[in-house]
Motif scaffolding. Structure first.
Motif, PDB file in Angstrom:
ATOM      1  N   ASN A  51      -3.072  56.033 118.250  1.00 48.06           N
ATOM      2  CA  ASN A  51      -2.547  55.087 119.225  1.00 48.06           C
ATOM      3  C   ASN A  51      -3.709  54.313 119.846  1.00 48.06           C
ATOM      4  O   ASN A  51      -4.635  54.898 120.388  1.00 48.06           O
ATOM      5  CB  ASN A  51      -1.768  55.861 120.297  1.00 48.06           C
ATOM      6  N   ARG A  52      -3.681  53.012 119.755  1.00 49.53           N
ATOM      7  CA  ARG A  52      -4.781  52.172 120.245  1.00 49.53           C
ATOM      8  C   ARG A  52      -4.861  52.139 121.776  1.00 49.53           C
ATOM      9  O   ARG A  52      -5.835  51.677 122.338  1.00 49.53           O
ATOM     10  CB  ARG A  52      -4.621  50.735 119.735  1.00 49.53           C
ATOM     11  N   ASN A  53      -3.842  52.655 122.447  1.00 47.24           N
ATOM     12  CA  ASN A  53      -3.811  52.603 123.908  1.00 47.24           C
ATOM     13  C   ASN A  53      -4.424  53.832 124.574  1.00 47.24           C
ATOM     14  O   ASN A  53      -4.535  53.866 125.796  1.00 47.24           O
ATOM     15  CB  ASN A  53      -2.367  52.429 124.395  1.00 47.24           C
ATOM     16  N   ILE A  54      -4.802  54.863 123.806  1.00 46.92           N
ATOM     17  CA  ILE A  54      -5.379  56.031 124.451  1.00 46.92           C
ATOM     18  C   ILE A  54      -6.875  55.811 124.682  1.00 46.92           C
ATOM     19  O   ILE A  54      -7.536  55.096 123.932  1.00 46.92           O
ATOM     20  CB  ILE A  54      -5.144  57.339 123.659  1.00 46.92           C
ATOM     21  N   SER A  55      -7.374  56.429 125.722  1.00 49.25           N
ATOM     22  CA  SER A  55      -8.788  56.261 126.066  1.00 49.25           C
ATOM     23  C   SER A  55      -9.658  57.116 125.139  1.00 49.25           C
ATOM     24  O   SER A  55      -9.162  58.024 124.469  1.00 49.25           O
ATOM     25  CB  SER A  55      -9.036  56.685 127.515  1.00 49.25           C
ATOM     26  N   CYS A  56     -10.941  56.833 125.138  1.00 50.91           N
ATOM     27  CA  CYS A  56     -11.884  57.630 124.343  1.00 50.91           C
ATOM     28  C   CYS A  56     -11.865  59.081 124.808  1.00 50.91           C
ATOM     29  O   CYS A  56     -11.925  59.999 123.996  1.00 50.91           O
ATOM     30  CB  CYS A  56     -13.289  57.060 124.464  1.00 50.91           C
ATOM     31  N   GLU A  58      -9.345  60.763 126.179  1.00 50.47           N
ATOM     32  CA  GLU A  58      -8.127  61.412 125.687  1.00 50.47           C
ATOM     33  C   GLU A  58      -8.236  61.727 124.198  1.00 50.47           C
ATOM     34  O   GLU A  58      -7.807  62.791 123.747  1.00 50.47           O
ATOM     35  CB  GLU A  58      -6.913  60.521 125.925  1.00 50.47           C
TER      36      GLU A  58
END
Length: 113
Positions: A51-56, A58
């Motif tokens: 998922n491109r929306n998760i932070s590094c 996470e």
């Protein structure tokens, strides 16, 4: 015992060969290494993607959890093996543990930074 000499055999070089740049294989190789990558919008969908929306952070936490699970599976498998196969399984456990330590160390940077 024969002593090495600096004399080269009288060899003739075939200069009638065509340029390799004209071959299809050479063109494919040049295209592969020199042409820019296709943008992700045009690329085929992947079977598994992140998922491109998760932070590094996470992503690192999830990777650490996955490595912990992989180490548990490899360790349990190694306990039921013998000989070289067991050694390879424990080597896998060791590499997974090292990768997990690297991920966990990266997470410490998020906690301290």
């Amino acid at each position: 015992m024969n002593q090495p000499t600096n004399e080269l055999p009288n060899m003739q070089i075939d200069t009638t060969l065509t340029s390799t740049l004209d071959s299809e294989a050479a063109q494919r190789a040049l295209d592969y290494y020199l042409k820019p990558a296709i943008s992700e919008e045009v690329a085929e969908p992947r079977f598994f993607d992140v998922n491109r929306n998760i932070s590094c952070e996470e992503a690192l936490v999830h990777a650490s959890d996955l490595l912990r699970c992989a180490a548990a599976i490899a360790n349990e498998s190694a306990n039921h093996l013998q000989g070289v196969t067991r050694d390879l399984a424990f080597s896998t456990v060791h590499m997974i543990d090292m990768a997990k330590a690297m991920v966990d160390r990266s997470l410490e940077g998020y906690a301290n930074g």
